[in-house]
Design an enzyme around this catalytic site. Structure first.
Site, short mmCIF file in Angstrom:
data_model
loop_
_atom_site.label_atom_id
_atom_site.label_comp_id
_atom_site.label_asym_id
_atom_site.label_seq_id
_atom_site.Cartn_x
_atom_site.Cartn_y
_atom_site.Cartn_z
N GLN A 177 -5.25 -40.21 -16.78
CA GLN A 177 -5.02 -38.82 -17.58
C GLN A 177 -6.13 -37.93 -16.81
O GLN A 177 -5.97 -36.61 -16.66
CB GLN A 177 -5.19 -38.67 -18.94
N LYS A 178 -7.55 -38.37 -16.84
CA LYS A 178 -8.50 -37.60 -16.46
C LYS A 178 -8.19 -37.12 -14.93
O LYS A 178 -8.59 -36.13 -14.49
CB LYS A 178 -9.82 -38.25 -16.67
N ILE A 179 -7.78 -38.14 -14.12
CA ILE A 179 -7.53 -37.90 -12.76
C ILE A 179 -6.48 -36.92 -12.67
O ILE A 179 -6.69 -35.94 -11.55
CB ILE A 179 -7.11 -39.45 -12.09
#
Length: 704
Positions: A430-432
């Site tokens: 999700q951060k990516i």
């Protein structure tokens, strides 16, 4: 058990409402949690509200009176008192342990810890946290005796969830060596290893628990306490004799040992004692013929002609680089020092992809996911500055993810693609996607708190690590001026004083030309003392880097005339100080008469306004010069990869040499049963050749 990555994901703050979460006190791990919300209620807060509205019953209005208002006020005070009464008072770990020992009403759930006098160290900075109190309760409930403070005559086990320094601080000791050998230091996993086991203790109450060495908190103390060696001890002694005889009789062919079988080897023969099995020696790919030449100091041109690589596409260390990076990042994440790391015994295994490393390092290709790596690395560095267990796991998790992304050949385009990469968890994916879509990562702003920035600032002072930096922050320091003013009553060592005074100089990398000019001033002064000295510059300068963080100088001397360099270093330092090249001393050797010495200090060019630069002068015995040159040239990833391959081939490599015939404890390969015999140390080429690594010039050893 979840992987480090998944564990890190679980540790991320969540937007889920956790106001109704409770933690049952009877969990041995103290980590299981259950929601107290009834299953029949909808999980959506809005759903709860709507269902409540559907069943609202309207009551007639009640007239307010003085009496009703007074009752309402009394009820409010009573509720407030109950809330404050339910909140536990702040107590230190010592006070809480003493309180538990006085409370005789505690009900015992089992007695498998009976006879254990346990000192528990949770690593709490001041007050006993929820985990510390829960684990102290657990020890009492299961028959153990809780020792409030360290007393070597009373304590049988030290259980710690902290790193070395907090543990020593809690014990009031300066070194782990001060703990008697009969007292093991173990992790909490040892305490719960006997939880729920059906076996009954006979004459030995400890049979319900694992051996302590399986849960040793510190590698240096793995032999402390009860050991598997006490079982079948006669067989072990006999096996050791066989190993010793084999090493001596073969005169250069060295025995190796197989892994121990499990305590329960077969169904027909349960509980067999572990025993050493001596195998025929493995043939060495190179056997040195006597001493290496005294002129073994290599010439770059000759070396490149003699040791041509077998192929431009093969590198005998390539398979080890990723694991080496992983271990380095993990060590940094856990706050472990990397000084003299080559002396630390590490357990290496052959990577699954096999030996595919017979090539020099190719030119670094551009990483297509570098923008993602940069953001995740920035986030990882923020977690490194923190001392919490959660943050340490996050550092490990992010380092693993970054390595995976660095090797991923394509530009990541979707969540599913990111999630499919081994080492990338759901929340990291999700951060990516946030980085891909916005170019930013909000989590960085969340973690970039004042304490992190201050701690990173303080760690730029020579001699200051995370523990000291955190302590200074807790004492009220926020800037370097606060440190200079000794805010909060902090104290600085002599070396830290110097590091603070020349903070900017020390943290500024010097041009290669400056490092070379300083070395060219030092070398002739050294040769004036003894024209036979061998003196060379190592580190990033020798690897051909454009800038250097410090200057590493190696000093030794041939012994063919019966002379050594012993006693020379004090005179050299005095002359360098007189020439105003050396300016401040950071660390002096304890015994200047030894052949192996390390001096650390500051130096500069003898001209006005010249910057102070870090310098290390290392003296080594002549016969160890090749191994020292190899180690102190680096880089650290290349060094780790070399040690890994040496270990897999049955050798041991450190800054003193390459050793064969090293016999390790199969239960823990960090423990040596036999130190072995040195087979290469005088030249770098010897070590490369024995390990089957094609010769590589220093500038070709860059792997970081």
């Amino acid at each position: 058990m979840p992987s480090p990555e998944s564990r890190s994901e679980l540790l991320e703050p969540s937007v889920t409402n956790t106001s109704h979460v409770t933690s049952p006190s009877n969990s041995p791990l103290g980590a299981s949690r259950h929601s107290s919300t009834p299953a029949s209620l909808p999980s959506d807060p809005e759903g709860i509200a709507s269902s409540s509205r559907a069943t609202v019953v309207k009551f007639p209005k009640v007239r307010k009176t003085v009496s009703s208002s007074r009752n309402k006020a009394d009820l409010s005070k009573q509720n407030k008192h109950q809330k404050s009464k339910g909140k536990p008072a702040l107590v230190t770990p010592l006070e809480y342990a003493q309180k538990l020992n006085l409370d005789l009403s505690k009900k015992r759930k089992s007695d498998y810890l009976k006879g254990k006098q346990i000192l528990y160290v949770g690593g709490d900075m001041e007050y006993a946290g929820v985990q510390t109190r829960g684990r102290m309760d657990y020890i009492i409930k299961h028959g153990g005796t809780l020792v409030p403070s360290y007393d070597p005559t009373t304590v049988t086990h030290i259980v710690t969830d902290a790193t070395t320094r907090p543990t020593l601080k809690a014990l009031g000791l300066k070194s782990l060596k001060e703990i008697p050998d009969n007292i093991p230091t173990v992790t909490w996993s040892w305490v719960i290893s006997g939880y729920g086991r059906k076996a009954k203790a006979t004459d030995d109450d400890e049979s319900l628990l694992d051996f302590e060495f399986l849960h040793a908190a510190f590698p240096q103390r793995i032999d402390a306490g009860r050991s598997w060696q006490k079982r079948g001890q006669g067989k072990l002694v006999q096996a050791r004799g066989q190993v010793s005889a084999s090493a001596n009789d073969l005169g250069g062919d060295f025995s190796r040992i197989s892994s121990f079988t499990d305590d329960h080897q077969t169904e027909d023969h349960p509980g067999l004692a572990p025993k050493l099995v001596v195998l025929p020696p493995a043939p060495l790919t190179f056997v040195p013929t006597g001493k290496a030449s005294s002129t073994a100091h290599h010439n770059n041109n000759q070396s490149s002609q003699i040791h041509k690589p077998q192929s431009n596409t093969e590198d005998p260390l390539a398979e080890f680089y990723e694991k080496a990076r992983a271990e380095r990042d993990q060590a940094r994440g856990l706050g472990q020092s990397e000084t003299d790391e080559s002396d630390q015994e590490e357990e290496f295994s052959k990577p699954a992809q096999g030996f595919t490393c017979d090539r020099k390092e190719p030119e670094q290709r551009e990483c297509v996911n570098q923008d993602i790596i940069d953001k995740l690395k920035e986030l990882m560095e923020l977690h490194k500055a923190k001392l919490g267990e959660d943050d340490r796991w996050r550092v490990y998790s992010y380092s693993k993810c970054i390595r995976a992304l660095r090797n991923y050949p394509k530009k990541i385009k979707s969540f599913n693609e990111a999630r499919s990469i081994n080492g990338v968890g759901e929340k990291t994916a999700q951060k990516i996607m946030e980085i891909i879509e916005t170019g930013e990562l909000r989590r960085i702003g969340y973690e970039k708190t004042d304490d992190v920035e201050a701690i990173n600032l303080f760690q730029g002072i020579y001699g200051v690590g995370r523990q000291i930096a955190s302590m200074w922050y807790n004492n009220g320091c926020r800037t370097l001026d606060d440190v200079r003013a000794r805010k909060g009553g902090i104290k600085l060592s002599h070396a830290q004083e110097i590091g603070l005074q020349f903070y900017d100089d020390i943290n500024d990398r010097m041009p290669r030309s400056e490092a070379e000019s300083i070395f060219n001033l030092i070398k002739p002064i050294a040769l004036e003392l003894d024209e036979h000295l061998y003196i060379d510059i190592m580190g990033s300068f020798r690897r051909g880097k454009a800038t250097c963080g410090d200057i590493d100088i190696l000093v030794t001397r041939p012994t063919s005339d019966g002379m050594t360099h012993a006693g020379l270093l004090p005179e050299l330092l005095a002359r360098l100080h007189a020439a105003k090249i050396l300016t401040e001393d950071l660390a002096l050797p304890d015994d200047f008469s030894a052949l192996e010495l390390c001096y650390r200090g500051l130096c500069k060019r003898p001209e006005p306004d010249a910057k102070r630069r870090r310098i290390d002068i290392l003296c080594v015995p002549w016969e160890n010069r090749g191994a020292a040159l190899l180690y102190y040239t680096g880089d650290d990833i290349f060094n780790r990869a070399m040690r890994m391959k040496a270990n897999v081939l049955g050798y041991s490599l450190n800054q003193r040499g390459l050793y064969a015939g090293v016999v390790r404890d199969p239960r823990n390969r960090r423990v040596k049963i036999s130190a072995g015999v040195i087979v290469a140390s005088e030249t770098e080429e010897e070590v490369f050749k024995i390990l089957g690594v094609p010769w590589q010039e220093p500038h070709e050893r860059v792997r970081g």
